[in-house]
Design a protein around this motif. Structure first.
Motif, PDB file in Angstrom:
ATOM      1  N   TYR A 225       0.854  10.478   5.559  1.00 54.67           N
ATOM      2  CA  TYR A 225       1.296   9.145   5.961  1.00 54.67           C
ATOM      3  C   TYR A 225       0.548   8.788   7.243  1.00 54.67           C
ATOM      4  CZ  TYR A 225       4.368   5.308   7.292  1.00 54.67           C
ATOM      5  OH  TYR A 225       4.860   4.072   7.648  1.00 54.67           O
TER       6      TYR A 225
ATOM      7  N   TYR B 108      -5.602   4.489   3.157  1.00 52.05           N
ATOM      8  CA  TYR B 108      -5.286   3.928   1.849  1.00 52.05           C
ATOM      9  C   TYR B 108      -6.532   3.724   0.990  1.00 52.05           C
ATOM     10  CZ  TYR B 108      -0.542   3.476   3.536  1.00 52.05           C
ATOM     11  OH  TYR B 108       0.710   3.754   4.025  1.00 52.05           O
TER      12      TYR B 108
ATOM     13  N   LEU C  49       7.463   5.899   3.580  1.00 51.02           N
ATOM     14  CA  LEU C  49       6.936   6.495   2.350  1.00 51.02           C
ATOM     15  C   LEU C  49       8.031   7.264   1.617  1.00 51.02           C
ATOM     16  CD1 LEU C  49       4.659   7.091   0.399  1.00 51.02           C
ATOM     17  CD2 LEU C  49       3.907   8.957   1.897  1.00 51.02           C
TER      18      LEU C  49
ATOM     19  N   ARG D 110       2.266   1.634  -3.527  1.00 52.21           N
ATOM     20  CA  ARG D 110       1.239   2.169  -4.414  1.00 52.21           C
ATOM     21  C   ARG D 110       1.038   3.672  -4.172  1.00 52.21           C
ATOM     22  NH1 ARG D 110      -0.988   3.101  -9.053  1.00 52.21           N
ATOM     23  NH2 ARG D 110      -3.255   3.389  -9.004  1.00 52.21           N
ATOM     24  N   HIS D 111       1.063   4.074  -2.911  1.00 53.82           N
ATOM     25  CA  HIS D 111       0.952   5.477  -2.549  1.00 53.82           C
ATOM     26  C   HIS D 111       2.066   6.282  -3.228  1.00 53.82           C
ATOM     27  CE1 HIS D 111       0.341   8.477   1.065  1.00 53.82           C
ATOM     28  NE2 HIS D 111       0.160   9.052  -0.102  1.00 53.82           N
TER      29      HIS D 111
ATOM     30  N   ARG E  24       0.836  -1.207   0.000  1.00 54.61           N
ATOM     31  CA  ARG E  24       0.000   0.000   0.000  1.00 54.61           C
ATOM     32  C   ARG E  24       0.872   1.259   0.000  1.00 54.61           C
ATOM     33  NH1 ARG E  24      -3.614  -1.206   5.183  1.00 54.61           N
ATOM     34  NH2 ARG E  24      -1.473  -1.401   5.965  1.00 54.61           N
ATOM     35  N   VAL E  25       2.006   1.202   0.702  1.00 54.93           N
ATOM     36  CA  VAL E  25       2.939   2.330   0.718  1.00 54.93           C
ATOM     37  C   VAL E  25       3.569   2.501  -0.663  1.00 54.93           C
ATOM     38  CG1 VAL E  25       5.043   3.255   1.759  1.00 54.93           C
ATOM     39  CG2 VAL E  25       3.391   2.035   3.180  1.00 54.93           C
TER      40      VAL E  25
ATOM     41  N   THR F 203       0.442  15.255   0.832  1.00 56.10           N
ATOM     42  CA  THR F 203      -0.210  13.985   1.126  1.00 56.10           C
ATOM     43  C   THR F 203       0.005  13.613   2.586  1.00 56.10           C
ATOM     44  OG1 THR F 203      -0.568  11.746   0.276  1.00 56.10           O
ATOM     45  CG2 THR F 203       1.722  12.476   0.489  1.00 56.10           C
TER      46      THR F 203
ATOM     47  N   VAL G 213      -6.821   7.135  -0.572  1.00 55.11           N
ATOM     48  CA  VAL G 213      -5.679   7.587  -1.379  1.00 55.11           C
ATOM     49  C   VAL G 213      -5.437   6.696  -2.590  1.00 55.11           C
ATOM     50  CG1 VAL G 213      -3.156   7.800  -1.359  1.00 55.11           C
ATOM     51  CG2 VAL G 213      -4.507   8.779   0.511  1.00 55.11           C
ATOM     52  N   ASN G 214      -5.393   5.388  -2.362  1.00 56.37           N
ATOM     53  CA  ASN G 214      -5.015   4.444  -3.426  1.00 56.37           C
ATOM     54  C   ASN G 214      -6.258   3.985  -4.184  1.00 56.37           C
ATOM     55  OD1 ASN G 214      -2.439   4.717  -2.439  1.00 56.37           O
ATOM     56  ND2 ASN G 214      -2.363   2.717  -1.447  1.00 56.37           N
TER      57      ASN G 214
END
Length: 359
Positions: free
Chosen positions: A133, A154, A36, A7-8, A4-5, A131, A157-158
């Protein structure tokens, strides 16, 4: 690393800022967001960009401001020079303690904001994104476990930003050619403003990640009425509750708040432009389904609108239109999910959170 990080980071570099080879990039983040930053650095390396890393510390900022004479603040010329040579700015927010600067005098904070304003103005001309974290302090503010907050973040965001852009474009098509907007919520908010000649923007995670709003600039002198911001806001590390503003000929002529009214007054006194509106925004990100005391998310929440006192967003004000200038830009939120409507040129376009194109 958590996918997920990764992808972010990919969305930040590929979608939000569209980094290219040889771009000079500033990555500004606190230590708690190192995972991140590492993921972003890998993506920047693959692009052939030239990054620098700027450590942010709210503890250090607190110490500096409390030790300083606000009359001594001057423009940090080295920071301005760095910004002038930069192509892309990536700002990562993350807090271990969101109230770290809560005991800094509001006037000191405002004076520092004024001194740094040329840097902020220069940054607005760059490709930039802010953004979040999922740090423990932010999870705590949201009254969530760290794991639950990560999932919430997430999800917001994602996501498929092309689909979100298409959904929001329906509201852009209504608002962009409009002359007047009226916002009513219960018996505490009834406010009108002209948006004639202004540009309506579709935020699908280019400047803010998450994105999820449609926004424009009111004509500064046109705002009339009263508004109660029934969602709290955090300014300078302190919470303001039930902020109330009364506008006449575009200017805040009366204000009140149930909590930290002195702070609200200090914000309004930042400069002349801080008493006028710079933005009208409509939240449309339905994956943000709860209030978390984080304006980056809260202003995008479905079934809300937000109004920002202070600086207008440059690309929403065409040449020749009145532009509200200020060192301040503070968003404040109204819940529109019940007993509320948005009216555009006399026609209701949203009632109790449901847009007419959703009915």
């Amino acid at each position: 690393m958590d996918p997920r990080v990764e992808r972010h980071a990919e969305i930040i570099v590929e979608h939000s800022t569209q980094v290219e080879e040889d771009d000079n990039v500033i990555v500004s983040a606190p230590p708690v967001a190192e995972d991140l930053v590492v993921a972003i650095a890998e993506k920047l390396g693959e692009k052939g960009a030239n990054p620098t890393y700027s450590l942010r510390s709210s503890r250090a900022s607190r110490a500096f401001m409390r030790a300083s004479d606000p009359d001594s603040f001057t423009l940090p010329g080295h920071k301005l020079a760095e910004m002038e040579e930069t192509d892309v700015v990536i700002i990562v927010r993350a807090d271990e303690n969101t109230n770290e600067t809560g005991d800094v005098d509001p006037e000191t904070r405002s004076a520092m904001t004024q001194a740094w304003r040329p840097v902020s103005v220069e940054r607005m001309d760059k490709r930039w994104v802010a953004t979040q974290y999922p740090a423990p302090g932010n999870a705590q503010d949201a009254e969530m476990s760290t794991a639950a907050y990560e999932e919430f973040l997430y999800d917001a965001v994602n996501k498929d930003w092309d689909a979100q852009r298409t959904f929001q474009e329906q509201m852009v098509e209504i608002l962009d050619p409009a002359d007047e907007v009226r916002i009513v919520s219960g018996d505490t908010t009834d406010i009108r403003m002209s948006v004639d000649g202004m540009v309506t923007a579709n935020d699908y995670a280019e400047l803010n990640l998450p994105g999820g709003e449609v926004y424009t600039a009111p004509v500064p002198d046109s705002v009339e009425g009263e508004v109660l911001f029934d969602k709290p806001l955090v300014a300078q590390g302190r919470e303001i509750e039930d902020a109330w503003l009364k506008f006449e000929a575009g200017e805040v002529v009366e204000h009140a708040a149930e909590k930290n009214e002195d702070l609200l007054g200090a914000v309004l006194d930042t400069d002349e432009g801080a008493r006028r509106l710079g933005e009208l925004g409509i939240g449309m990100n339905r994956d943000i389904d709860r209030f978390t005391y984080n304006i980056l998310f809260d202003e995008k929440m479905g079934d809300t609108i937000h109004l920002a006192i202070g600086q207008a967003i440059e690309h929403t004000v065409p040449d020749g239109q009145p532009f509200n200038e200020s060192a301040m830009h503070m968003d404040m939120i109204v819940d529109m999910s019940e007993d509320s409507f948005i009216e555009v040129d006399g026609e209701v376009v949203q009632r109790d959170g449901t847009f007419r194109f959703e009915e």
